[in-house]
Design a protein around this motif. Structure first.
Motif, PDB file in Angstrom:
ATOM      1  N   SER A  58      -2.018  -2.241  38.073  1.00  0.00           N
ATOM      2  CA  SER A  58      -2.362  -1.384  36.943  1.00  0.00           C
ATOM      3  C   SER A  58      -3.772  -0.805  37.113  1.00  0.00           C
ATOM      4  N   ASP A  59      -4.689  -1.571  37.693  1.00  0.00           N
ATOM      5  CA  ASP A  59      -6.038  -1.055  37.959  1.00  0.00           C
ATOM      6  C   ASP A  59      -5.994   0.061  39.003  1.00  0.00           C
ATOM      7  N   MET A  60      -5.165  -0.121  40.016  1.00  0.00           N
ATOM      8  CA  MET A  60      -5.016   0.905  41.048  1.00  0.00           C
ATOM      9  C   MET A  60      -4.436   2.187  40.454  1.00  0.00           C
ATOM     10  N   LEU A  61      -3.442   2.052  39.581  1.00  0.00           N
ATOM     11  CA  LEU A  61      -2.819   3.228  38.968  1.00  0.00           C
ATOM     12  C   LEU A  61      -3.832   4.057  38.184  1.00  0.00           C
ATOM     13  N   LYS A  62      -4.774   3.410  37.540  1.00  0.00           N
ATOM     14  CA  LYS A  62      -5.782   4.116  36.752  1.00  0.00           C
ATOM     15  C   LYS A  62      -6.675   5.007  37.611  1.00  0.00           C
ATOM     16  N   THR A  63      -6.808   4.680  38.891  1.00  0.00           N
ATOM     17  CA  THR A  63      -7.701   5.453  39.762  1.00  0.00           C
ATOM     18  C   THR A  63      -6.999   6.595  40.489  1.00  0.00           C
ATOM     19  N   LEU A  64      -5.676   6.558  40.517  1.00  0.00           N
ATOM     20  CA  LEU A  64      -4.938   7.594  41.250  1.00  0.00           C
ATOM     21  C   LEU A  64      -5.055   8.936  40.550  1.00  0.00           C
ATOM     22  N   PRO A  70      -5.047   8.810  48.044  1.00  0.00           N
ATOM     23  CA  PRO A  70      -5.142   8.083  49.307  1.00  0.00           C
ATOM     24  C   PRO A  70      -4.093   8.602  50.284  1.00  0.00           C
ATOM     25  N   ASN A  71      -4.261   8.272  51.551  1.00  0.00           N
ATOM     26  CA  ASN A  71      -3.252   8.624  52.544  1.00  0.00           C
ATOM     27  C   ASN A  71      -2.046   7.698  52.453  1.00  0.00           C
ATOM     28  N   VAL A  72      -2.289   6.458  52.042  1.00  0.00           N
ATOM     29  CA  VAL A  72      -1.208   5.479  51.951  1.00  0.00           C
ATOM     30  C   VAL A  72      -1.639   4.343  51.014  1.00  0.00           C
ATOM     31  N   ILE A  73      -0.634   3.703  50.392  1.00  0.00           N
ATOM     32  CA  ILE A  73      -0.868   2.536  49.532  1.00  0.00           C
ATOM     33  C   ILE A  73      -0.144   1.353  50.154  1.00  0.00           C
ATOM     34  N   LEU A  74      -0.868   0.254  50.331  1.00  0.00           N
ATOM     35  CA  LEU A  74      -0.314  -0.999  50.837  1.00  0.00           C
ATOM     36  C   LEU A  74      -0.387  -1.994  49.691  1.00  0.00           C
ATOM     37  N   GLY A  81       1.512 -11.145  37.082  1.00  0.00           N
ATOM     38  CA  GLY A  81       1.950 -10.488  35.864  1.00  0.00           C
ATOM     39  C   GLY A  81       2.492  -9.084  36.057  1.00  0.00           C
ATOM     40  N   GLU A  82       2.598  -8.635  37.290  1.00  0.00           N
ATOM     41  CA  GLU A  82       3.090  -7.279  37.573  1.00  0.00           C
ATOM     42  C   GLU A  82       4.055  -7.314  38.749  1.00  0.00           C
ATOM     43  N   ASP A  83       4.934  -6.360  38.780  1.00  0.00           N
ATOM     44  CA  ASP A  83       5.896  -6.224  39.869  1.00  0.00           C
ATOM     45  C   ASP A  83       5.553  -4.950  40.638  1.00  0.00           C
ATOM     46  N   GLY A  84       5.251  -5.098  41.913  1.00  0.00           N
ATOM     47  CA  GLY A  84       4.891  -3.957  42.746  1.00  0.00           C
ATOM     48  C   GLY A  84       5.965  -2.878  42.786  1.00  0.00           C
ATOM     49  N   ARG A  85       7.220  -3.273  42.599  1.00  0.00           N
ATOM     50  CA  ARG A  85       8.300  -2.285  42.587  1.00  0.00           C
ATOM     51  C   ARG A  85       8.185  -1.373  41.376  1.00  0.00           C
ATOM     52  N   ASP A  86       7.804  -1.934  40.215  1.00  0.00           N
ATOM     53  CA  ASP A  86       7.618  -1.107  39.017  1.00  0.00           C
ATOM     54  C   ASP A  86       6.462  -0.128  39.212  1.00  0.00           C
ATOM     55  N   ILE A  87       5.410  -0.594  39.831  1.00  0.00           N
ATOM     56  CA  ILE A  87       4.251   0.274  40.087  1.00  0.00           C
ATOM     57  C   ILE A  87       4.633   1.367  41.074  1.00  0.00           C
ATOM     58  N   CYS A  88       5.411   1.005  42.067  1.00  0.00           N
ATOM     59  CA  CYS A  88       5.893   1.995  43.033  1.00  0.00           C
ATOM     60  C   CYS A  88       6.744   3.056  42.333  1.00  0.00           C
ATOM     61  N   ASP A  94       5.879  10.408  39.531  1.00  0.00           N
ATOM     62  CA  ASP A  94       4.839  11.380  39.195  1.00  0.00           C
ATOM     63  C   ASP A  94       4.847  12.508  40.225  1.00  0.00           C
ATOM     64  N   GLU A  95       5.095  13.711  39.785  1.00  0.00           N
ATOM     65  CA  GLU A  95       5.177  14.867  40.684  1.00  0.00           C
ATOM     66  C   GLU A  95       3.939  15.044  41.564  1.00  0.00           C
ATOM     67  N   ASN A  96       2.781  14.688  41.032  1.00  0.00           N
ATOM     68  CA  ASN A  96       1.537  14.871  41.775  1.00  0.00           C
ATOM     69  C   ASN A  96       1.223  13.744  42.743  1.00  0.00           C
ATOM     70  N   LEU A  97       1.925  12.622  42.608  1.00  0.00           N
ATOM     71  CA  LEU A  97       1.612  11.456  43.431  1.00  0.00           C
ATOM     72  C   LEU A  97       2.762  11.000  44.324  1.00  0.00           C
ATOM     73  N   LYS A  98       3.950  11.509  44.079  1.00  0.00           N
ATOM     74  CA  LYS A  98       5.140  10.972  44.744  1.00  0.00           C
ATOM     75  C   LYS A  98       5.132  11.092  46.268  1.00  0.00           C
ATOM     76  N   ASP A  99       4.274  11.965  46.804  1.00  0.00           N
ATOM     77  CA  ASP A  99       4.230  12.128  48.256  1.00  0.00           C
ATOM     78  C   ASP A  99       3.335  11.090  48.940  1.00  0.00           C
ATOM     79  N   ILE A 100       2.655  10.234  48.181  1.00  0.00           N
ATOM     80  CA  ILE A 100       1.827   9.185  48.774  1.00  0.00           C
ATOM     81  C   ILE A 100       2.756   8.084  49.304  1.00  0.00           C
ATOM     82  N   PRO A 101       2.685   7.776  50.584  1.00  0.00           N
ATOM     83  CA  PRO A 101       3.518   6.694  51.115  1.00  0.00           C
ATOM     84  C   PRO A 101       3.096   5.349  50.515  1.00  0.00           C
ATOM     85  N   VAL A 102       4.087   4.569  50.092  1.00  0.00           N
ATOM     86  CA  VAL A 102       3.839   3.238  49.536  1.00  0.00           C
ATOM     87  C   VAL A 102       4.545   2.227  50.428  1.00  0.00           C
TER      88      VAL A 102
END
Length: 142
Positions: A58-64, A70-74, A81-88, A94-102
């Motif tokens: 959730s902290d990472m999402l706030k900065t995007l 970024p070029n890629v998210i690992l 308390g969070e599921d990386g799949r939900d964040i993905c 998001d139309e503006n972020l969907k091209d970032i490789p996760v």
């Protein structure tokens, strides 16, 4: 009387944490384990990546944002308390972020399919080989 340890230590340069080279590949590393984040950070910094680290998705999402993507998210799949799949899914919807490789990491090897179904571009099983991880990040960061 001089303290040899202090004199000896002062001769070494300080280690820089982030690589700020122009055009460096920017990687966001998200894992709730400081030990894993630190080991990944050291390896990627050595390889010339620019790293930004987070312990919560959730902290990472706030900065995007569109201006400093970024070029890629690992990212780890199981965050406290969070599921990386939900964040993905949020990133990929998001139309503006969907091209970032996760790239999603997990010690739960049987969950590769669910990570890919959530929109992850790749799955990395833990424990991982850092050299293989670097190669995959270079591949997806293009």
């Amino acid at each position: 009387m001089k303290k040899k340890g202090l004199i000896f230590a002062s001769k070494f340069p300080k280690v820089k944490t982030y690589n700020k080279m122009p055009n460096a590949t920017k990687v966001l590393v998200v894992d709730d384990s400081p030990a894993i984040v630190d080991s990944i950070e050291m390896m990627l910094d050595f390889e010339g990546f620019e790293i930004e680290k987070f312990y919560k998705g959730s902290d990472m999402l706030k900065t995007l944002n569109v201006d400093s993507k970024p070029n890629v998210i690992l990212m780890d799949m199981w965050l406290s308390g969070e599921d990386g799949r939900d964040i993905c899914r949020e990133i990929k919807s998001d139309e503006n972020l969907k091209d970032i490789p996760v790239l999603i990491m997990s010690a739960s090897r049987g969950l590769e399919q669910s990570a890919l179904e959530a929109g992850a571009d790749a799955f990395i099983a833990k424990p991982f080989d850092l050299g293989d991880m670097v190669d995959r990040l270079k591949t997806y960061a293009k």
